[in-house]
Design a protein around this motif. Structure first.
Motif, PDB file in Angstrom:
ATOM      1  N   TYR A   1      38.902  37.758  48.368  1.00 38.82           N
ATOM      2  CA  TYR A   1      37.441  37.818  48.399  1.00 38.82           C
ATOM      3  C   TYR A   1      36.859  37.538  49.793  1.00 38.82           C
ATOM      4  O   TYR A   1      36.029  38.315  50.270  1.00 38.82           O
ATOM      5  CB  TYR A   1      36.861  36.858  47.356  1.00 38.82           C
ATOM      6  CG  TYR A   1      35.364  36.864  47.285  1.00 38.82           C
ATOM      7  CD1 TYR A   1      34.691  37.942  46.716  1.00 38.82           C
ATOM      8  CD2 TYR A   1      34.613  35.815  47.791  1.00 38.82           C
ATOM      9  CE1 TYR A   1      33.316  37.960  46.638  1.00 38.82           C
ATOM     10  CE2 TYR A   1      33.238  35.829  47.727  1.00 38.82           C
ATOM     11  CZ  TYR A   1      32.587  36.899  47.154  1.00 38.82           C
ATOM     12  OH  TYR A   1      31.232  36.924  47.089  1.00 38.82           O
ATOM     13  N   PRO A   2      37.272  36.460  50.476  1.00 41.11           N
ATOM     14  CA  PRO A   2      36.675  36.203  51.798  1.00 41.11           C
ATOM     15  C   PRO A   2      37.002  37.287  52.837  1.00 41.11           C
ATOM     16  O   PRO A   2      36.267  37.473  53.790  1.00 41.11           O
ATOM     17  CB  PRO A   2      37.275  34.870  52.236  1.00 41.11           C
ATOM     18  CG  PRO A   2      37.929  34.291  51.051  1.00 41.11           C
ATOM     19  CD  PRO A   2      38.177  35.398  50.081  1.00 41.11           C
ATOM     20  N   ARG A   3      38.090  37.997  52.621  1.00 45.55           N
ATOM     21  CA  ARG A   3      38.482  39.043  53.572  1.00 45.55           C
ATOM     22  C   ARG A   3      37.834  40.386  53.235  1.00 45.55           C
ATOM     23  O   ARG A   3      38.107  41.385  53.901  1.00 45.55           O
ATOM     24  CB  ARG A   3      40.005  39.194  53.585  1.00 45.55           C
ATOM     25  CG  ARG A   3      40.686  37.932  54.078  1.00 45.55           C
ATOM     26  CD  ARG A   3      42.163  38.119  54.084  1.00 45.55           C
ATOM     27  NE  ARG A   3      42.638  38.202  52.699  1.00 45.55           N
ATOM     28  CZ  ARG A   3      43.907  38.203  52.353  1.00 45.55           C
ATOM     29  NH1 ARG A   3      44.843  38.153  53.256  1.00 45.55           N
ATOM     30  NH2 ARG A   3      44.251  38.254  51.088  1.00 45.55           N
ATOM     31  N   ARG A   4      37.037  40.417  52.195  1.00 41.63           N
ATOM     32  CA  ARG A   4      36.302  41.622  51.781  1.00 41.63           C
ATOM     33  C   ARG A   4      37.237  42.794  51.502  1.00 41.63           C
ATOM     34  O   ARG A   4      37.035  43.907  51.967  1.00 41.63           O
ATOM     35  CB  ARG A   4      35.266  42.002  52.815  1.00 41.63           C
ATOM     36  CG  ARG A   4      34.286  40.904  53.054  1.00 41.63           C
ATOM     37  CD  ARG A   4      33.387  41.238  54.207  1.00 41.63           C
ATOM     38  NE  ARG A   4      32.645  40.067  54.590  1.00 41.63           N
ATOM     39  CZ  ARG A   4      31.326  40.012  54.651  1.00 41.63           C
ATOM     40  NH1 ARG A   4      30.611  41.064  54.362  1.00 41.63           N
ATOM     41  NH2 ARG A   4      30.736  38.917  55.007  1.00 41.63           N
ATOM     42  N   GLU A   5      38.270  42.537  50.737  1.00 38.59           N
ATOM     43  CA  GLU A   5      39.249  43.580  50.419  1.00 38.59           C
ATOM     44  C   GLU A   5      38.972  44.230  49.068  1.00 38.59           C
ATOM     45  O   GLU A   5      39.856  44.378  48.243  1.00 38.59           O
ATOM     46  CB  GLU A   5      40.656  42.992  50.451  1.00 38.59           C
ATOM     47  CG  GLU A   5      41.104  42.590  51.831  1.00 38.59           C
ATOM     48  CD  GLU A   5      42.543  42.124  51.878  1.00 38.59           C
ATOM     49  OE1 GLU A   5      43.280  42.319  50.893  1.00 38.59           O
ATOM     50  OE2 GLU A   5      42.920  41.561  52.895  1.00 38.59           O
ATOM     51  N   GLY A   6      37.741  44.590  48.824  1.00 37.71           N
ATOM     52  CA  GLY A   6      37.393  45.309  47.613  1.00 37.71           C
ATOM     53  C   GLY A   6      37.128  44.435  46.397  1.00 37.71           C
ATOM     54  O   GLY A   6      36.932  44.943  45.309  1.00 37.71           O
ATOM     55  N   VAL A   7      37.134  43.114  46.567  1.00 39.94           N
ATOM     56  CA  VAL A   7      36.889  42.204  45.450  1.00 39.94           C
ATOM     57  C   VAL A   7      35.399  41.876  45.408  1.00 39.94           C
ATOM     58  O   VAL A   7      34.802  41.505  46.417  1.00 39.94           O
ATOM     59  CB  VAL A   7      37.707  40.901  45.613  1.00 39.94           C
ATOM     60  CG1 VAL A   7      37.407  39.942  44.483  1.00 39.94           C
ATOM     61  CG2 VAL A   7      39.178  41.217  45.678  1.00 39.94           C
ATOM     62  N   THR A   8      34.803  42.019  44.244  1.00 44.76           N
ATOM     63  CA  THR A   8      33.371  41.751  44.096  1.00 44.76           C
ATOM     64  C   THR A   8      33.147  40.458  43.322  1.00 44.76           C
ATOM     65  O   THR A   8      34.060  39.923  42.696  1.00 44.76           O
ATOM     66  CB  THR A   8      32.678  42.901  43.344  1.00 44.76           C
ATOM     67  OG1 THR A   8      33.211  42.959  42.016  1.00 44.76           O
ATOM     68  CG2 THR A   8      32.887  44.235  44.046  1.00 44.76           C
ATOM     69  N   ASP A   9      31.904  39.985  43.369  1.00 47.98           N
ATOM     70  CA  ASP A   9      31.530  38.802  42.592  1.00 47.98           C
ATOM     71  C   ASP A   9      31.749  39.055  41.101  1.00 47.98           C
ATOM     72  O   ASP A   9      32.146  38.162  40.368  1.00 47.98           O
ATOM     73  CB  ASP A   9      30.061  38.440  42.832  1.00 47.98           C
ATOM     74  CG  ASP A   9      29.802  37.941  44.244  1.00 47.98           C
ATOM     75  OD1 ASP A   9      30.704  37.300  44.819  1.00 47.98           O
ATOM     76  OD2 ASP A   9      28.705  38.200  44.762  1.00 47.98           O
ATOM     77  N   GLU A  10      31.489  40.279  40.668  1.00 47.99           N
ATOM     78  CA  GLU A  10      31.670  40.639  39.260  1.00 47.99           C
ATOM     79  C   GLU A  10      33.136  40.509  38.833  1.00 47.99           C
ATOM     80  O   GLU A  10      33.431  40.035  37.735  1.00 47.99           O
ATOM     81  CB  GLU A  10      31.188  42.068  39.026  1.00 47.99           C
ATOM     82  CG  GLU A  10      31.283  42.507  37.577  1.00 47.99           C
ATOM     83  CD  GLU A  10      30.846  43.956  37.395  1.00 47.99           C
ATOM     84  OE1 GLU A  10      31.429  44.612  36.513  1.00 47.99           O
ATOM     85  OE2 GLU A  10      29.946  44.408  38.110  1.00 47.99           O
ATOM     86  N   ASP A  11      34.062  40.918  39.711  1.00 46.21           N
ATOM     87  CA  ASP A  11      35.499  40.793  39.407  1.00 46.21           C
ATOM     88  C   ASP A  11      35.868  39.331  39.184  1.00 46.21           C
ATOM     89  O   ASP A  11      36.538  38.992  38.206  1.00 46.21           O
ATOM     90  CB  ASP A  11      36.361  41.351  40.543  1.00 46.21           C
ATOM     91  CG  ASP A  11      36.192  42.841  40.748  1.00 46.21           C
ATOM     92  OD1 ASP A  11      35.853  43.536  39.771  1.00 46.21           O
ATOM     93  OD2 ASP A  11      36.415  43.295  41.882  1.00 46.21           O
ATOM     94  N   LEU A  12      35.446  38.474  40.109  1.00 44.65           N
ATOM     95  CA  LEU A  12      35.765  37.049  39.992  1.00 44.65           C
ATOM     96  C   LEU A  12      35.146  36.446  38.735  1.00 44.65           C
ATOM     97  O   LEU A  12      35.809  35.692  38.007  1.00 44.65           O
ATOM     98  CB  LEU A  12      35.275  36.294  41.230  1.00 44.65           C
ATOM     99  CG  LEU A  12      36.048  36.555  42.517  1.00 44.65           C
ATOM    100  CD1 LEU A  12      35.341  35.904  43.695  1.00 44.65           C
ATOM    101  CD2 LEU A  12      37.459  36.038  42.401  1.00 44.65           C
ATOM    102  N   LYS A  13      33.903  36.783  38.464  1.00 46.18           N
ATOM    103  CA  LYS A  13      33.217  36.248  37.286  1.00 46.18           C
ATOM    104  C   LYS A  13      33.920  36.673  35.997  1.00 46.18           C
ATOM    105  O   LYS A  13      34.131  35.870  35.091  1.00 46.18           O
ATOM    106  CB  LYS A  13      31.769  36.749  37.287  1.00 46.18           C
ATOM    107  CG  LYS A  13      30.938  36.213  36.163  1.00 46.18           C
ATOM    108  CD  LYS A  13      29.517  36.743  36.275  1.00 46.18           C
ATOM    109  CE  LYS A  13      28.688  36.308  35.101  1.00 46.18           C
ATOM    110  NZ  LYS A  13      27.324  36.855  35.143  1.00 46.18           N
ATOM    111  N   GLN A  14      34.327  37.937  35.934  1.00 44.86           N
ATOM    112  CA  GLN A  14      34.981  38.462  34.741  1.00 44.86           C
ATOM    113  C   GLN A  14      36.325  37.776  34.491  1.00 44.86           C
ATOM    114  O   GLN A  14      36.616  37.353  33.371  1.00 44.86           O
ATOM    115  CB  GLN A  14      35.179  39.968  34.890  1.00 44.86           C
ATOM    116  CG  GLN A  14      35.822  40.627  33.696  1.00 44.86           C
ATOM    117  CD  GLN A  14      36.082  42.110  33.928  1.00 44.86           C
ATOM    118  OE1 GLN A  14      36.126  42.585  35.062  1.00 44.86           O
ATOM    119  NE2 GLN A  14      36.250  42.836  32.845  1.00 44.86           N
ATOM    120  N   VAL A  15      37.152  37.637  35.525  1.00 47.75           N
ATOM    121  CA  VAL A  15      38.482  37.038  35.351  1.00 47.75           C
ATOM    122  C   VAL A  15      38.364  35.539  35.080  1.00 47.75           C
ATOM    123  O   VAL A  15      39.096  34.995  34.258  1.00 47.75           O
ATOM    124  CB  VAL A  15      39.379  37.332  36.572  1.00 47.75           C
ATOM    125  CG1 VAL A  15      40.696  36.596  36.467  1.00 47.75           C
ATOM    126  CG2 VAL A  15      39.611  38.831  36.688  1.00 47.75           C
TER     127      VAL A  15
END
Length: 91
Positions: A61-75
């Motif tokens: 996430y901090p490296r901006r490699e395609g991970v969104t806030d929505e992905d983190l929230k969902q998992v």
């Protein structure tokens, strides 16, 4: 998005490759035991698999490699809703 890692199969103790794939806002897990073989759907993703996925997403996430806030929230929601594995104490 695809994330891959290796772990050991809880049933046989063999080393295996695990792939988590997000498509159409749904996560699916696949496993294989040897290179150059077909991926097979994971029977039931374990808590450990979800936690490994969450860890990988948080590191990317901090490296901006395609991970969104929505992905983190969902998992995180999935991990929070799972029962603890045997041998773990509820916090």
């Amino acid at each position: 998005m695809e994330i891959e890692w290796t772990d050991t199969d809880p049933e046989s103790g063999e080393k295996r490759s695990v792939r988590a794939e997000r498509f159409a806002r749904k996560w699916s897990f696949k496993v294989r035991f040897r290179r150059r073989t077909n991926w097979a759907p994971a029977p039931t993703p374990s808590r450990e698999m979800w936690e490994t996925l969450l860890d990988a997403l948080e590191r990317r996430y901090p490296r901006r490699e395609g991970v969104t806030d929505e992905d983190l929230k969902q998992v995180r929601a999935v991990v929070a809703g799972l029962e603890p594995d045997e041998g773990e104490r509820p916090v």
